[in-house]
Design a protein around this motif. Structure first.
Motif, PDB file in Angstrom:
ATOM      1  N   TRP B 198      20.495 -25.266  28.705  1.00 20.78           N
ATOM      2  CA  TRP B 198      19.105 -25.330  29.515  1.00 20.78           C
ATOM      3  C   TRP B 198      18.290 -24.543  29.001  1.00 20.78           C
ATOM      4  O   TRP B 198      16.869 -25.057  29.583  1.00 20.78           O
ATOM      5  CB  TRP B 198      19.192 -25.723  31.056  1.00 20.78           C
ATOM      6  N   ALA B 199      17.955 -23.805  28.169  1.00 20.64           N
ATOM      7  CA  ALA B 199      17.010 -22.638  28.057  1.00 20.64           C
ATOM      8  C   ALA B 199      16.514 -23.223  26.923  1.00 20.64           C
ATOM      9  O   ALA B 199      16.268 -24.575  26.556  1.00 20.64           O
ATOM     10  CB  ALA B 199      18.007 -20.641  27.561  1.00 20.64           C
ATOM     11  N   PHE B 200      14.657 -23.144  27.334  1.00 12.10           N
ATOM     12  CA  PHE B 200      13.540 -23.210  26.870  1.00 12.10           C
ATOM     13  C   PHE B 200      13.297 -22.700  25.836  1.00 12.10           C
ATOM     14  O   PHE B 200      12.577 -22.087  25.450  1.00 12.10           O
ATOM     15  CB  PHE B 200      12.332 -23.517  28.066  1.00 12.10           C
ATOM     16  N   THR B 201      14.522 -22.374  24.647  1.00 10.99           N
ATOM     17  CA  THR B 201      14.265 -21.412  23.393  1.00 10.99           C
ATOM     18  C   THR B 201      13.550 -22.374  22.311  1.00 10.99           C
ATOM     19  O   THR B 201      13.829 -21.906  21.398  1.00 10.99           O
ATOM     20  CB  THR B 201      15.657 -20.829  23.688  1.00 10.99           C
ATOM     21  N   GLY B 202      12.985 -23.868  22.561  1.00 15.04           N
ATOM     22  CA  GLY B 202      12.541 -24.023  20.807  1.00 15.04           C
ATOM     23  C   GLY B 202      13.456 -25.266  20.430  1.00 15.04           C
ATOM     24  O   GLY B 202      14.801 -25.331  20.775  1.00 15.04           O
ATOM     25  N   THR B 203      12.965 -26.608  20.541  1.00 15.79           N
ATOM     26  CA  THR B 203      13.678 -27.510  19.602  1.00 15.79           C
ATOM     27  C   THR B 203      14.569 -27.720  18.463  1.00 15.79           C
ATOM     28  O   THR B 203      15.520 -28.323  17.633  1.00 15.79           O
ATOM     29  CB  THR B 203      12.594 -28.782  19.874  1.00 15.79           C
ATOM     30  N   LYS B 204      14.669 -26.218  17.670  1.00 15.04           N
ATOM     31  CA  LYS B 204      16.203 -25.798  16.860  1.00 15.04           C
ATOM     32  C   LYS B 204      17.373 -26.145  16.822  1.00 15.04           C
ATOM     33  O   LYS B 204      17.610 -27.197  16.359  1.00 15.04           O
ATOM     34  CB  LYS B 204      15.693 -24.603  16.422  1.00 15.04           C
TER      35      LYS B 204
END
Lengths: 253, 356
Positions: B198-204
């Motif tokens: 769920w974390a918003f860490t980038g779309t990598k």
């Protein structure tokens, strides 16, 4: 249909129709932001922190992670995010109401902290989403739903010049005001927005770009007239210029 | 850090417990009687590879906290009543956004600016959500330094298990008490949980994620609200905590939290020595309120006495829990030179009720 992503890259999601009104300047600025992210090759580690109002729509047209913050608090959200995840690129995107009415305190302190964060303020001199009320940047004498006889500077003050307030802050490394009133102005705006992201990629410090745009719906004007206003009255007062550019130091990481 | 026993102010114990349980980022603004938490965090967090960041207001504090929480990493803040009021904007946001974090409220007296004297005046605001919309925050109310240290791992786990802010509340008296506490060895309890979903860490490593809390219309918005309702129901059913003693044959049960809850132990011991059938219930979770403790009261209980450092807030939840089955009495004091009832006053009131 032509494959648009081969021309514009993956950051911009061109499959969606935007919910911006016809003639709105947000569409141009959103595209310029998407292009800057694409050109710097940082899409996969870029996070949008958007405000409340029409600016909040912007992330829907970019395939990047996004946070719709509380009204005016995007800069503080970005500060917390950047502290916990400094390797990611964080930008805030909001209109003049979110950025310099309810969020002015958050904005100024985030700028003064000088962390590498990018802020795009889209200034159309009016609260667009709620239907055309006066904002801090509404011009003197401008008629809005809440300044029915025109903004009265004796009690409602002068239109706020936001980048000018940041000029003395040493932590702000890129500072500019641009406009979208003509193709030439848009090319300059594109350059400034790219620099504002580059400033963060290089880890130099805070970067801020105000973009002067038309809001035909909120101003109850024809699209053409709203762009003329943008090129004349708006930019006469909000003068486009690069106030500060210290991005020449450092490499793009 | 290894396990060690230190003689600390409980606010400092709170800071130590946060850092030793994995909190890396702390955002705060100075306010009495909570400032010692941020002061100690400023010193100790760099030793854990983290940082205390002082913000310009509690509005900015809770917003930065929300921004940090979006990364999935464990962050915290500390404040007191007036600061907590400002923080409710982003606390409500984090409940809607399902973001974990730890919030500490060292409760002081009075509405408005309030005063720095300890109190239990924030019971309502912390147990009723605090901001607009339908939501709750989990509220833990330890009553000693040792309990702060012992319960912190559970607090972190609750925050991540339910992806929600967890509030710790202490009356300013407990918060400023200095006592010996055994602090645990370092262990990042948030690491037990996988935030990559769920974390918003980038779309990598994932498709675009957007954190949107401003959409409650249409079917998907309705479902989002219903999901929150279902989550709160699970918390209500599973996470009630309390301490109780000598309730089994009691005629009078005293109910109190925080410093008054701690005093109940002495009160019950003294009154039992005089042959009085008194027991106590000390809620440890204020939300969910430990209804189960009151629903399970034996027939012998003829009266309940609630003692608080306010004008009567938790007493409402006790009345709801017993639902008219047992008379509920209240004694409370707040502000002034002695901002709470003494043990002698509590015993006198208990004897008066027993003699009725």
């Amino acid at each position: 249909m032509e494959n648009l992503s081969s021309k514009y890259g993956k950051t911009l999601n061109l499959d969606k129709l935007t919910s911006y009104c016809p003639g709105c300047g947000h569409g141009i600025v959103t595209r310029l932001v998407g292009e800057a992210i694409e050109e710097l090759g940082v899409m996969e580690r870029t996070i949008a922190v958007v405000g409340i109002g029409c600016g909040g729509f912007s992330h829907h047209y970019m395939d990047i992670d996004a946070i719709e913050a509380t009204h005016g608090r995007s800069p503080s959200f970005a500060v917390g995010y950047k502290l916990a995840m400094p390797e990611n690129i964080v930008f805030t995107y909001a209109g003049d109401g979110d950025t310099c009415a309810i969020g002015l305190g958050d904005l100024m302190h985030a700028a003064n902290k000088g962390m590498p964060i990018t802020t795009i303020m889209v200034n159309n001199t009016v609260f667009g989403m709620t239907g055309g009320q006066m904002s801090p940047t509404t011009l003197e004498g401008q008629v809005t739903a809440t300044s029915v006889k025109g903004r009265d500077i004796s009690s409602q003050g002068y239109p706020l010049l936001v980048p000018e307030m940041m000029q003395s802050m040493a932590g702000v490394k890129y500072l500019a005001r641009e406009s979208v009133d003509s193709p030439k102005a848009i090319r300059k705006a594109k350059k400034s927005i790219r620099k504002a992201f580059e400033c963060q990629v290089k880890g130099l410090g805070y970067a801020f770009v105000e973009v002067i745009v038309p809001c035909p719906t909120g101003l109850k004007m024809r699209v053409k007239d709203s762009y003329e206003r943008c090129a004349n009255e708006m930019t006469d007062y909000f003068k486009p210029q690069v106030f500060k550019d210290e991005t020449e130091q450092g490499d793009v990481a | 850090m290894t396990q060690e026993t230190l003689f600390l102010k409980n606010t400092e114990t709170f800071a130590e417990s946060l850092a030793r349980c994995g909190v890396k980022y702390h955002f705060a603004y100075p306010i009495t009687p909570a400032t010692d938490v941020m002061k100690r965090m400023a010193v100790i967090l760099p030793q854990y590879g983290g940082q205390m960041m002082q913000m310009e207001s509690e509005l900015a504090v809770s917003s930065a906290l929300a921004g940090a929480a979006c990364t999935g990493k464990l962050a915290a803040t500390s404040s007191s009543g007036p600061g907590l009021t400002l923080m409710h904007e982003a606390i409500g946001f984090m409940c809607a956004a399902e973001l974990p974090c730890i919030v500490f409220d060292s409760m002081r007296v009075g509405p408005g600016d309030g005063d720095i004297l300890g109190a239990q005046s924030d019971y309502y605001v912390v147990t009723r959500g605090g901001g607009h919309g339908d939501y709750h925050t989990i509220v833990l109310a330890p009553s000693s330094g040792q309990e702060i240290a012992d319960i912190m791992p559970h607090g972190v786990r609750l925050a991540y298990k339910y992806r929600a802010p967890v509030l710790f509340v202490l009356d300013g008296v407990s918060a400023q008490t200095t006592e010996s506490t055994t602090l645990p060895a370092y262990n990042d309890y948030s690491a037990e949980f996988d935030t990559s979903e769920w974390a918003f860490t980038g779309t990598k490593d994932h498709a675009k994620r957007a954190l949107i809390t401003g959409s409650y219309t249409h079917q998907d918005g309705y479902e989002m609200n219903e999901m929150l309702r279902a989550k709160y129901e699970v918390i209500r059913n599973n996470e009630q905590m309390w301490e109780q003693e000598q309730v089994e044959d009691a005629e009078l049960v005293v109910a109190a939290f925080g410093i008054h809850g701690r005093m109940c132990r002495d009160m019950v011991a003294k009154m039992r020595a005089e042959g009085r059938k008194v027991g106590f219930i000390r809620p440890i979770t204020l939300w969910p309120f430990p209804d189960n403790a009151f629903e399970a009261l034996p027939e012998s209980v003829k009266n309940i006495l609630v003692v608080e450092m306010n004008h009567g807030q938790m007493v409402d939840d006790v009345r709801l829990a017993v639902n008219g089955r047992v008379p509920v009495h209240f004694m409370g004091k707040t502000g002034g030179d002695q901002p709470m009832h003494t043990l002698a006053e509590m015993i006198t009131e208990a004897n008066r009720i027993l003699g009725e």
